[in-house]
Design a protein around this motif. Structure first.
Motif, PDB file in Angstrom:
ATOM      1  N   GLN A  91       0.804  -1.377   0.063  1.00 20.56           N
ATOM      2  CA  GLN A  91      -0.135  -0.070  -0.051  1.00 20.56           C
ATOM      3  C   GLN A  91       0.825   1.288   0.044  1.00 20.56           C
ATOM      4  O   GLN A  91       0.353   2.316   0.376  1.00 20.56           O
ATOM      5  N   LEU A  92       2.207   1.249  -0.391  1.00 21.26           N
ATOM      6  CA  LEU A  92       3.083   2.465  -0.556  1.00 21.26           C
ATOM      7  C   LEU A  92       2.252   3.299  -1.597  1.00 21.26           C
ATOM      8  O   LEU A  92       1.838   3.162  -2.578  1.00 21.26           O
ATOM      9  N   ARG A  93       2.430   4.740  -0.993  1.00 19.18           N
ATOM     10  CA  ARG A  93       1.884   5.895  -1.937  1.00 19.18           C
ATOM     11  C   ARG A  93       3.386   6.278  -2.685  1.00 19.18           C
ATOM     12  O   ARG A  93       4.063   6.902  -1.981  1.00 19.18           O
ATOM     13  N   LEU A  94       3.177   6.281  -3.941  1.00 18.74           N
ATOM     14  CA  LEU A  94       4.559   6.992  -4.788  1.00 18.74           C
ATOM     15  C   LEU A  94       3.981   8.105  -5.434  1.00 18.74           C
ATOM     16  O   LEU A  94       2.783   8.297  -5.747  1.00 18.74           O
ATOM     17  N   ILE A  95       4.752   9.181  -5.714  1.00 18.75           N
ATOM     18  CA  ILE A  95       4.468  10.352  -6.640  1.00 18.75           C
ATOM     19  C   ILE A  95       5.767  10.557  -7.577  1.00 18.75           C
ATOM     20  O   ILE A  95       6.873  10.531  -7.351  1.00 18.75           O
ATOM     21  N   ASP A  96       5.341  10.987  -8.679  1.00 21.98           N
ATOM     22  CA  ASP A  96       6.379  11.539  -9.888  1.00 21.98           C
ATOM     23  C   ASP A  96       5.726  12.996  -9.943  1.00 21.98           C
ATOM     24  O   ASP A  96       4.826  13.110 -10.648  1.00 21.98           O
ATOM     25  N   PRO A  97       6.298  13.884  -9.366  1.00 28.93           N
ATOM     26  CA  PRO A  97       5.891  15.305  -9.178  1.00 28.93           C
ATOM     27  C   PRO A  97       6.287  16.206 -10.465  1.00 28.93           C
ATOM     28  O   PRO A  97       5.824  17.225 -10.572  1.00 28.93           O
ATOM     29  N   CYS A  98       7.130  15.460 -11.368  1.00 28.55           N
ATOM     30  CA  CYS A  98       7.473  16.146 -12.770  1.00 28.55           C
ATOM     31  C   CYS A  98       7.277  15.002 -13.537  1.00 28.55           C
ATOM     32  O   CYS A  98       8.259  14.577 -14.455  1.00 28.55           O
ATOM     33  N   CYS A  99       6.121  14.509 -13.957  1.00 28.84           N
ATOM     34  CA  CYS A  99       5.990  13.338 -14.499  1.00 28.84           C
ATOM     35  C   CYS A  99       5.995  13.507 -16.000  1.00 28.84           C
ATOM     36  O   CYS A  99       5.964  12.202 -16.747  1.00 28.84           O
ATOM     37  N   GLY A 100       6.155  14.385 -16.675  1.00 33.02           N
ATOM     38  CA  GLY A 100       6.340  14.715 -18.192  1.00 33.02           C
ATOM     39  C   GLY A 100       5.138  13.922 -18.829  1.00 33.02           C
ATOM     40  O   GLY A 100       4.166  14.152 -18.465  1.00 33.02           O
ATOM     41  N   MET A 101       5.473  13.040 -19.799  1.00 33.97           N
ATOM     42  CA  MET A 101       4.421  12.238 -20.500  1.00 33.97           C
ATOM     43  C   MET A 101       4.071  11.092 -19.942  1.00 33.97           C
ATOM     44  O   MET A 101       3.420  10.156 -20.292  1.00 33.97           O
ATOM     45  N   LEU A 146      -1.706   7.295 -20.760  1.00 33.22           N
ATOM     46  CA  LEU A 146      -2.169   6.340 -19.641  1.00 33.22           C
ATOM     47  C   LEU A 146      -3.574   5.847 -20.330  1.00 33.22           C
ATOM     48  O   LEU A 146      -3.788   4.568 -20.103  1.00 33.22           O
ATOM     49  N   ALA A 147      -4.372   6.603 -20.914  1.00 31.66           N
ATOM     50  CA  ALA A 147      -5.594   6.102 -21.507  1.00 31.66           C
ATOM     51  C   ALA A 147      -5.408   4.987 -22.929  1.00 31.66           C
ATOM     52  O   ALA A 147      -5.995   4.160 -22.597  1.00 31.66           O
ATOM     53  N   HIS A 148      -4.017   5.338 -23.394  1.00 28.93           N
ATOM     54  CA  HIS A 148      -3.935   4.710 -24.423  1.00 28.93           C
ATOM     55  C   HIS A 148      -3.532   3.149 -23.955  1.00 28.93           C
ATOM     56  O   HIS A 148      -3.821   2.124 -24.712  1.00 28.93           O
ATOM     57  N   PHE A 149      -2.930   2.915 -23.026  1.00 29.47           N
ATOM     58  CA  PHE A 149      -2.497   1.719 -22.424  1.00 29.47           C
ATOM     59  C   PHE A 149      -3.557   0.968 -21.401  1.00 29.47           C
ATOM     60  O   PHE A 149      -3.355   0.145 -20.695  1.00 29.47           O
ATOM     61  N   GLY A 150      -4.749   1.965 -21.201  1.00 28.60           N
ATOM     62  CA  GLY A 150      -5.736   1.321 -20.469  1.00 28.60           C
ATOM     63  C   GLY A 150      -5.684   1.573 -18.795  1.00 28.60           C
ATOM     64  O   GLY A 150      -6.172   0.976 -18.148  1.00 28.60           O
ATOM     65  N   TYR A 151      -4.896   2.652 -18.592  1.00 29.83           N
ATOM     66  CA  TYR A 151      -4.602   2.818 -17.242  1.00 29.83           C
ATOM     67  C   TYR A 151      -5.334   4.084 -16.671  1.00 29.83           C
ATOM     68  O   TYR A 151      -5.745   5.121 -17.589  1.00 29.83           O
ATOM     69  N   PRO A 152      -5.812   4.366 -15.546  1.00 27.73           N
ATOM     70  CA  PRO A 152      -6.577   5.552 -14.938  1.00 27.73           C
ATOM     71  C   PRO A 152      -5.774   6.693 -14.931  1.00 27.73           C
ATOM     72  O   PRO A 152      -4.669   6.725 -14.897  1.00 27.73           O
ATOM     73  N   ASN A 153      -6.690   7.828 -14.983  1.00 23.98           N
ATOM     74  CA  ASN A 153      -5.892   9.279 -14.964  1.00 23.98           C
ATOM     75  C   ASN A 153      -5.315   9.422 -13.630  1.00 23.98           C
ATOM     76  O   ASN A 153      -6.177   9.586 -12.690  1.00 23.98           O
ATOM     77  N   VAL A 154      -4.213   9.510 -13.269  1.00 24.57           N
ATOM     78  CA  VAL A 154      -3.532   9.500 -11.946  1.00 24.57           C
ATOM     79  C   VAL A 154      -2.817  10.783 -11.964  1.00 24.57           C
ATOM     80  O   VAL A 154      -1.828  11.172 -11.115  1.00 24.57           O
ATOM     81  N   VAL A 155      -2.988  11.745 -12.892  1.00 24.04           N
ATOM     82  CA  VAL A 155      -2.165  13.163 -13.334  1.00 24.04           C
ATOM     83  C   VAL A 155      -2.853  14.238 -12.958  1.00 24.04           C
ATOM     84  O   VAL A 155      -4.186  14.359 -13.312  1.00 24.04           O
ATOM     85  N   LYS A 156      -2.385  15.090 -12.136  1.00 24.92           N
ATOM     86  CA  LYS A 156      -3.040  16.534 -11.961  1.00 24.92           C
ATOM     87  C   LYS A 156      -2.017  17.646 -12.680  1.00 24.92           C
ATOM     88  O   LYS A 156      -0.733  17.432 -12.308  1.00 24.92           O
ATOM     89  N   LEU A 157      -2.539  18.855 -12.869  1.00 28.23           N
ATOM     90  CA  LEU A 157      -1.648  20.031 -13.010  1.00 28.23           C
ATOM     91  C   LEU A 157      -1.375  20.670 -11.662  1.00 28.23           C
ATOM     92  O   LEU A 157      -2.125  20.904 -10.817  1.00 28.23           O
TER      93      LEU A 157
END
Length: 305
Positions: free
Chosen positions: A171-181, A212-223
């Motif tokens: 249940q670790l929570r990870l973040i990529d704060p400069c996630c680019g593409m 993310l949508a192309h590979f079937g993954y949920p939107n986990v990105v915010k501006l």
């Protein structure tokens, strides 16, 4: 007990060793790892196969005597010999596979076997067990609808996620704060690892969502601006922004590194130049570091706490 085989290009050897040590808690050497830890063969871009050991013997004939006890029911099977720490040529490997296959009570199927078994020799002993091959899912992720020319290679991104998450992400929570593409996000999500993404650039956020949508993954990105981020994460993966024409000003680098310290317990920092002093000034301690080079381009990867 599990036996893993792995391989990497010499340019990736340092990253491979660091990632496998994060997954198994022991140094990787010689292309084979023997460990009690169960990790999917597909977790690492460097692992080739995993054998879950069922039978062990000091001599091959002793091992073969144990194989008739394996119960298959109506399932078909196939035996694959995997190189351990002793070299066998092609003909020898096929002969070993046939010998093991002949000892098993069941129907062999060389094309679409329902169960795969592995046979190997390691440290003078023979091992046999269930075999799992790496599915190499990250190869599918190389062709993204949206991409940066300077984005992390998918193999490196997957290994870096494992540096951040370790063997049992749970249940670790990870973040990529400069996630680019979204290269890191896609690799983490494909491994079932919980991760969020953020970027200050609206075009990057849009591109990441498309990928993310192309590979079937949920939107986990915010501006948003990582320097204003609140909350607490177990680990961050920060690929510092850069381009081929300019370097991020040192004061901005420091602000970013200092902000990550506020909301992440540990981090993997990727840069295009050594920043050990900046990391120290921002309150981080480097626990491990490697370089990843391709042609004249070098990335510096630091695991910090």
């Amino acid at each position: 007990m599990f036996i893993y085989t792995y391989a990497c290009h010499e340019d990736e050897a340092a990253l491979c060793g660091l990632e496998l040590e994060a997954l198994f808690g022991q140094p990787a050497d010689g292309g084979v790892i023997r460990t009690p830890h169960a990790v999917s063969a597909s977790r690492s871009p460097f692992i080739k196969r995993r054998i879950e050991v069922m039978k062990k013997a000091d001599r091959l004939d002793e091992l073969l005597l144990q194989l008739p006890a394996i119960e298959l029911g109506d399932q078909t099977f196939k035996v694959l010999f995997t190189q351990g720490d002793e070299a066998f040529d092609y003909d020898e490997r096929r002969q070993l596979e046939r010998a093991a296959g002949a000892a098993i009570r069941g129907k062999a199927d060389m094309r679409k076997a329902e169960r795969l078994f592995g046979l190997t020799k390691l440290q003078g002993s023979w091992f046999f067990g269930l075999l799992e091959e790496n599915s190499a899912v990250w190869l599918n992720h190389k062709s993204k609808p949206q991409n940066y020319s300077t984005a992390l290679p998918t193999r490196a991104a997957r290994a870096i996620v494992n540096l951040a998450a370790g063997r049992s992400p749970g249940q670790l929570r990870l973040i990529d704060p400069c996630c680019g593409m979204g290269t890191v996000l896609i690799e983490a999500l494909s491994m079932g690892i919980q991760i969020e993404g953020m970027d200050l650039n609206p075009l990057a956020v849009k591109g990441a969502r498309v990928n993310l949508a192309h590979f079937g993954y949920p939107n986990v990105v915010k501006l948003g601006d990582m320097r204003l981020l609140e909350g607490l994460y177990d680990a961050a993966i920060l690929d510092m922004p850069y381009n081929l024409c300019s370097v991020l000003p040192e004061n901005e680098q420091f602000d970013m590194l200092e902000s990550v310290k506020k909301w992440a317990k540990r981090a993997v920092i990727v840069t295009t130049e050594p920043i050990g002093q900046q990391l120290k000034q921002a309150g981080w301690r480097i626990t491990k570091s490697v370089t990843l080079s391709k042609a004249s381009f070098t990335r510096y990867i630091s695991v910090v706490e």
